[in-house]
Motif scaffolding. Sequence first.
Motif, short mmCIF file in Angstrom:
data_model
loop_
_atom_site.label_atom_id
_atom_site.label_comp_id
_atom_site.label_asym_id
_atom_site.label_seq_id
_atom_site.Cartn_x
_atom_site.Cartn_y
_atom_site.Cartn_z
N VAL A 32 10.76 -17.85 40.41
CA VAL A 32 11.51 -18.55 41.48
C VAL A 32 11.07 -18.02 42.84
N PHE A 208 17.68 -23.99 36.37
CA PHE A 208 16.57 -23.07 36.14
C PHE A 208 16.40 -22.69 34.66
N THR A 211 13.40 -24.66 32.71
CA THR A 211 12.08 -24.56 33.36
C THR A 211 11.15 -23.87 32.38
N CYS A 305 8.94 -23.69 37.76
CA CYS A 305 9.84 -23.47 38.91
C CYS A 305 9.20 -24.04 40.18
#
Length: 327
Positions: A32, A208, A211, A305
């Motif tokens: 991230v 998230f 991902t 991400c």
Amino acid sequence: MKTAITEMFGVQYPIICGAMMWLCKPTLCAAVSNAGGLGNLTAGNYATEEEFREAIRQTRQLTDRPFMVNVTILPSVHITAEHHKMYLKVCAEEKVAGLEISGTPLDKAVGREFIDILKKAGVKLFHKVGSVRHAVHAEKAGYDGIYAAGIEEGGHPLDDDVTTMVLTPRIAETVKIPVVTVGGIADGRTLAAALALGAQGVMMATRFVATKECEVHDNIKQEIIRRQEFETALICKSIGLQGRAIKNKLVEDVLAVEATGGGLEKLIPLIAGNRVKAAWESGNVDDAPMMMGQSVGLIRDIPTCKELMERLVADAKEDIDRVQGIF
Ligand SMILES: Cc1cc2nc3c(=O)[nH]c(=O)nc-3n(C[C@H](O)[C@H](O)[C@H](O)COP(=O)(O)O)c2cc1C
């Protein structure tokens, strides 16, 4: 993008990964941050000071960009007050970029001196709250920003049950420190909406999980794509630890125990952390309370991400341009 959050941390996008027990470890955290946002290392994943320092070191090997550390201060069987103090001490010594505190605020949980030590070390302090009164408390205690978490969020939303749509503007109009919207965010439209509501950034967690970099069994990612926005439930309200999880066999069992007045003793075996850890790893989605937000209804693919965040930002810009055309 330029907001109070991108300026505070020197990052490209005001997109922050929320804490996730068992999942927010160095790989996802660094992915991230490398993609231009702020990753999250969830301290509760580490039982000892050595393990926690090693996780910070590993993350720094994977990224030279800033990331957040979460310290969750909620009732727990395994994570004690001593753990909280150890995590905070290490964060100050390691000079991590920022801290996401959830649950009890630092001044009440560990004392004001910890706030002073962390601020002196340059660590930016954010508190995740579900009400205006808690945001006001955090601002007075010296925090640098607020995560405004509405009832839509996965994890443990406050039992005030206020929606993100109302909570963000109420907190943004009340405090002077930057506000980040949490809960219900998963795409460009919801990012654009949060900015319009007065937020300086967004936090996402469920998004998230789906991902490429999230280290969880593929069944879980596929289940997220299958599930819709009405398929989560609030559990454990009866023991003062409300949580939002996807509806499954285990959640039905928990709700049945709660409906018949079963207390903590009967619930602990159902909601135990190790049970959740095992389910994330095995991909058995019926075996544990799988924390997820209503944002699950907006998730349809498993990008990296970087792909995800670039798409969010491009779509949000398009949405804002479209809305501007209305006036
Ligand atoms: C799997 C999972 C685990 C979570 N674990 C924690 C945690 O340990 N501490 C915490 O403060 N919040 C935790 N949360 C809440 C998130 O940090 C975040 O506030 C919330 O999920 C945002 O809503 P969203 O998932 O719809 O984006 C968790 C959320 C999920 C989905």
